[in-house]
Design a protein around this motif. Sequence first.
Motif, PDB file in Angstrom:
ATOM      1  N   GLY A 103       0.786  -1.220   0.000  1.00  0.00           N
ATOM      2  CA  GLY A 103       0.000   0.000   0.000  1.00  0.00           C
ATOM      3  C   GLY A 103       0.823   1.279   0.000  1.00  0.00           C
ATOM      4  N   VAL A 104       2.142   1.164  -0.012  1.00  0.00           N
ATOM      5  CA  VAL A 104       3.017   2.340   0.019  1.00  0.00           C
ATOM      6  C   VAL A 104       3.527   2.629  -1.392  1.00  0.00           C
ATOM      7  N   THR A 105       3.677   3.897  -1.713  1.00  0.00           N
ATOM      8  CA  THR A 105       4.275   4.316  -2.981  1.00  0.00           C
ATOM      9  C   THR A 105       5.772   4.460  -2.785  1.00  0.00           C
ATOM     10  N   TYR A 106       6.533   3.903  -3.703  1.00  0.00           N
ATOM     11  CA  TYR A 106       7.999   3.959  -3.650  1.00  0.00           C
ATOM     12  C   TYR A 106       8.508   4.790  -4.820  1.00  0.00           C
ATOM     13  N   THR A 107       9.589   5.528  -4.575  1.00  0.00           N
ATOM     14  CA  THR A 107      10.205   6.369  -5.602  1.00  0.00           C
ATOM     15  C   THR A 107      11.637   5.916  -5.837  1.00  0.00           C
ATOM     16  N   ALA A 108      11.977   5.747  -7.104  1.00  0.00           N
ATOM     17  CA  ALA A 108      13.342   5.394  -7.493  1.00  0.00           C
ATOM     18  C   ALA A 108      14.000   6.602  -8.144  1.00  0.00           C
ATOM     19  N   THR A 109      15.236   6.861  -7.776  1.00  0.00           N
ATOM     20  CA  THR A 109      16.056   7.910  -8.388  1.00  0.00           C
ATOM     21  C   THR A 109      17.459   7.344  -8.583  1.00  0.00           C
ATOM     22  N   GLY A 110      18.272   8.071  -9.300  1.00  0.00           N
ATOM     23  CA  GLY A 110      19.646   7.614  -9.471  1.00  0.00           C
ATOM     24  C   GLY A 110      20.467   8.592 -10.259  1.00  0.00           C
ATOM     25  N   ARG A 111      21.701   8.180 -10.510  1.00  0.00           N
ATOM     26  CA  ARG A 111      22.585   8.985 -11.362  1.00  0.00           C
ATOM     27  C   ARG A 111      23.626   8.066 -11.979  1.00  0.00           C
ATOM     28  N   GLY A 112      24.106   8.475 -13.131  1.00  0.00           N
ATOM     29  CA  GLY A 112      25.149   7.725 -13.818  1.00  0.00           C
ATOM     30  C   GLY A 112      26.250   8.670 -14.242  1.00  0.00           C
ATOM     31  N   CYS A 113      27.478   8.265 -14.026  1.00  0.00           N
ATOM     32  CA  CYS A 113      28.634   9.096 -14.346  1.00  0.00           C
ATOM     33  C   CYS A 113      29.537   8.345 -15.323  1.00  0.00           C
ATOM     34  N   GLY A 114      29.868   8.986 -16.395  1.00  0.00           N
ATOM     35  CA  GLY A 114      30.767   8.388 -17.377  1.00  0.00           C
ATOM     36  C   GLY A 114      32.092   9.118 -17.411  1.00  0.00           C
ATOM     37  N   SER A 115      33.006   8.608 -18.205  1.00  0.00           N
ATOM     38  CA  SER A 115      34.287   9.284 -18.379  1.00  0.00           C
ATOM     39  C   SER A 115      34.784   9.025 -19.785  1.00  0.00           C
TER      40      SER A 115
END
Length: 135
Positions: A103-115
């Motif tokens: 019954g709970v809403t979940y949030t996904a976030t993130g980041r990606g770093c390249g070189s």
Amino acid sequence: MRRPGATVLIAAMLPLGGVVTAGFAAAEPPPPCAFTLSAPQVVHHDGVDAVAATVAPADCGPPAAPHMSVACVQPADAGAPMQCAQGTGAQPAQVYFTPLVPGVTYTATGRGCGSWIGTDPAPLCQQLGPLTAAF
């Protein structure tokens, strides 16, 4: 022999030089890699139901390589902790938030770093999300 008028002309042009170049800005280079974030999903992990999300390199053509990725999941409950996981290189970052609360809403976030190959990681990482799902 210097002519007195030449010094005055140069001095008069100096302020204009600053005005002309002040309008130009250097463009940021494109990020070396693209990354994807999966929406939160329920998985069975270590014997319990968990909410998982993944950040993975999507497109990283030569002469670039993925450097690092981070995936995070947080329930919508005010004050609930965020759980994050990190992946290095081409290894995806996969986070498991436990315990799953129905019954709970979940949030996904993130980041990606390249070189760019042979250089330090790019200073600006690709920010991903938020993606939400309720279970």
